[in-house]
Design a protein around this motif. Structure first.
Motif, PDB file in Angstrom:
ATOM      1  N   VAL A  35       0.839  -1.216   0.025  1.00  0.00           N
ATOM      2  CA  VAL A  35      -0.082   0.130  -0.062  1.00  0.00           C
ATOM      3  C   VAL A  35       1.061   1.155   0.094  1.00  0.00           C
ATOM      4  CG1 VAL A  35      -1.685   1.142   1.212  1.00  0.00           C
ATOM      5  CG2 VAL A  35      -1.874  -1.202   1.463  1.00  0.00           C
ATOM      6  N   LEU A  36       0.761   1.985  -1.031  1.00  0.00           N
ATOM      7  CA  LEU A  36       1.870   3.351  -1.148  1.00  0.00           C
ATOM      8  C   LEU A  36       0.985   4.560  -0.268  1.00  0.00           C
ATOM      9  CD1 LEU A  36       2.040   3.012  -5.055  1.00  0.00           C
ATOM     10  CD2 LEU A  36       3.541   2.166  -3.400  1.00  0.00           C
ATOM     11  N   VAL A  42      -0.718  -1.792  -4.766  1.00  0.00           N
ATOM     12  CA  VAL A  42       0.103  -2.509  -6.124  1.00  0.00           C
ATOM     13  C   VAL A  42       0.696  -3.809  -5.608  1.00  0.00           C
ATOM     14  CG1 VAL A  42       0.840  -0.134  -6.954  1.00  0.00           C
ATOM     15  CG2 VAL A  42       2.325  -1.309  -5.348  1.00  0.00           C
ATOM     16  N   LEU A  43       1.018  -4.651  -6.495  1.00  0.00           N
ATOM     17  CA  LEU A  43       1.656  -5.960  -6.278  1.00  0.00           C
ATOM     18  C   LEU A  43       3.153  -5.830  -6.934  1.00  0.00           C
ATOM     19  CD1 LEU A  43      -1.369  -8.149  -7.366  1.00  0.00           C
ATOM     20  CD2 LEU A  43      -0.521  -7.915  -4.992  1.00  0.00           C
ATOM     21  N   GLY A  98       9.023  -5.156 -11.199  1.00  0.00           N
ATOM     22  CA  GLY A  98       8.024  -4.289 -11.484  1.00  0.00           C
ATOM     23  C   GLY A  98       6.887  -4.161 -10.454  1.00  0.00           C
ATOM     24  N   ALA A  99       5.774  -3.355 -10.688  1.00  0.00           N
ATOM     25  CA  ALA A  99       4.479  -2.991 -10.090  1.00  0.00           C
ATOM     26  C   ALA A  99       3.610  -3.185 -10.798  1.00  0.00           C
ATOM     27  CB  ALA A  99       4.873  -1.870  -9.121  1.00  0.00           C
ATOM     28  N   ALA A 103      -5.787  -3.110  -8.631  1.00  0.00           N
ATOM     29  CA  ALA A 103      -7.001  -2.732  -9.148  1.00  0.00           C
ATOM     30  C   ALA A 103      -7.517  -3.649 -10.470  1.00  0.00           C
ATOM     31  CB  ALA A 103      -7.477  -1.274  -9.478  1.00  0.00           C
ATOM     32  N   ASP A 104      -6.510  -3.385 -11.335  1.00  0.00           N
ATOM     33  CA  ASP A 104      -6.798  -4.037 -12.787  1.00  0.00           C
ATOM     34  C   ASP A 104      -5.495  -5.072 -13.371  1.00  0.00           C
ATOM     35  OD1 ASP A 104      -4.721  -2.035 -13.372  1.00  0.00           O
ATOM     36  OD2 ASP A 104      -6.287  -0.744 -14.379  1.00  0.00           O
ATOM     37  N   GLY A 105      -4.596  -5.139 -12.539  1.00  0.00           N
ATOM     38  CA  GLY A 105      -3.391  -5.997 -12.926  1.00  0.00           C
ATOM     39  C   GLY A 105      -2.257  -5.329 -14.034  1.00  0.00           C
ATOM     40  N   ARG A 106      -2.678  -4.058 -14.483  1.00  0.00           N
ATOM     41  CA  ARG A 106      -1.889  -3.363 -15.355  1.00  0.00           C
ATOM     42  C   ARG A 106      -0.559  -3.232 -14.920  1.00  0.00           C
ATOM     43  NH1 ARG A 106      -5.737   1.037 -18.331  1.00  0.00           N
ATOM     44  NH2 ARG A 106      -4.678   0.582 -20.218  1.00  0.00           N
ATOM     45  N   GLY A 107       0.640  -3.025 -15.524  1.00  0.00           N
ATOM     46  CA  GLY A 107       1.870  -2.530 -15.098  1.00  0.00           C
ATOM     47  C   GLY A 107       1.795  -1.030 -14.918  1.00  0.00           C
TER      48      GLY A 107
END
Length: 210
Positions: A35-36, A42-43, A98-99, A103-107
């Motif tokens: 959590v930022l 993010v993952l 990478g992060a 919410a949507d799995g996008r880079g």
């Protein structure tokens, strides 16, 4: 700040998620949940050779200015050879972390180092964050984790080449305690030891011992 207990919840949210309504289901994204500063999630994980589509999609979402600041020239696309180079890394001499948006799995961001062929204890770094994720603390988080990996690989200092007008890099360099090592035609080079870096990144984890 890391919340291991939300990993299952994040995975459930991502199962079956697609980038657009009616599109094919996306596989669940995976990585360490973080959590930022602004509360966004993010993952974070190491980049894989199968991540070329994610990288290409993330690059397409960068503004022309962000692409210029990253590559120091106008650039509209990444070639197949570049995508292979950026994703098929050995995680020792070339590391990339990478992060993904929870919410949507996008880079949404990537940090990498490449070991200096002439000085095995030094590595050049680059950090790229998708424009709408600027200012959330993601660059510092990725750099902290990249530094952990570098120390395990016996790298002692980082260098970074940037455009003189790149205020984001200059600000991050000041925060990390980096020094201005040199100036060239249209570029500046910063240098920081990993020991000094962790004194500058307050609130981040101590590096993992090699």
């Amino acid at each position: 700040m890391i919340y291991p207990d939300i990993l299952t919840a994040l995975a459930r949210r991502l199962l079956g998620r697609s980038l657009r309504p009616g599109g094919p289901p996306r596989p669940a994204a995976d990585g360490t949940p973080v959590v930022l500063n602004d509360g966004s999630a993010v993952l974070i994980r190491q980049v894989r050779s199968t991540d070329a589509p994610l990288l290409a999609e993330g690059f397409a979402r960068l503004s022309p200015r962000s692409r210029w600041m990253r590559f120091l020239r106008a650039k509209t696309t990444l070639s197949a050879a570049e995508l292979r180079y950026f994703t098929d890394v050995d995680h020792h001499d070339h590391e990339a972390i990478g992060a993904l948006s929870a919410a949507d799995g996008r880079g949404v961001g990537i940090a990498r180092y490449v070991r200096d062929a002439d000085d095995p204890h030094a590595a050049e770094i680059a950090v790229t964050i998708v424009d709408d994720w600027h200012g959330r603390g993601l660059a510092s988080e990725l750099l902290s984790r990249l530094s952990d990996r570098a120390r395990q690989a016996d790298i002692h200092r980082f260098t970074a080449v940037a455009a003189p007008e790149n205020g984001a890099v200059a600000g991050l360099a000041r925060k990390l305690g980096a020094c201005l090592a040199s100036r060239g035609p249209g570029t500046v080079e910063y240098e920081v030891s990993l020991d000094d870096l962790f004194q500058g990144v307050s609130g981040h984890r101590r590096p993992v011992s090699a």
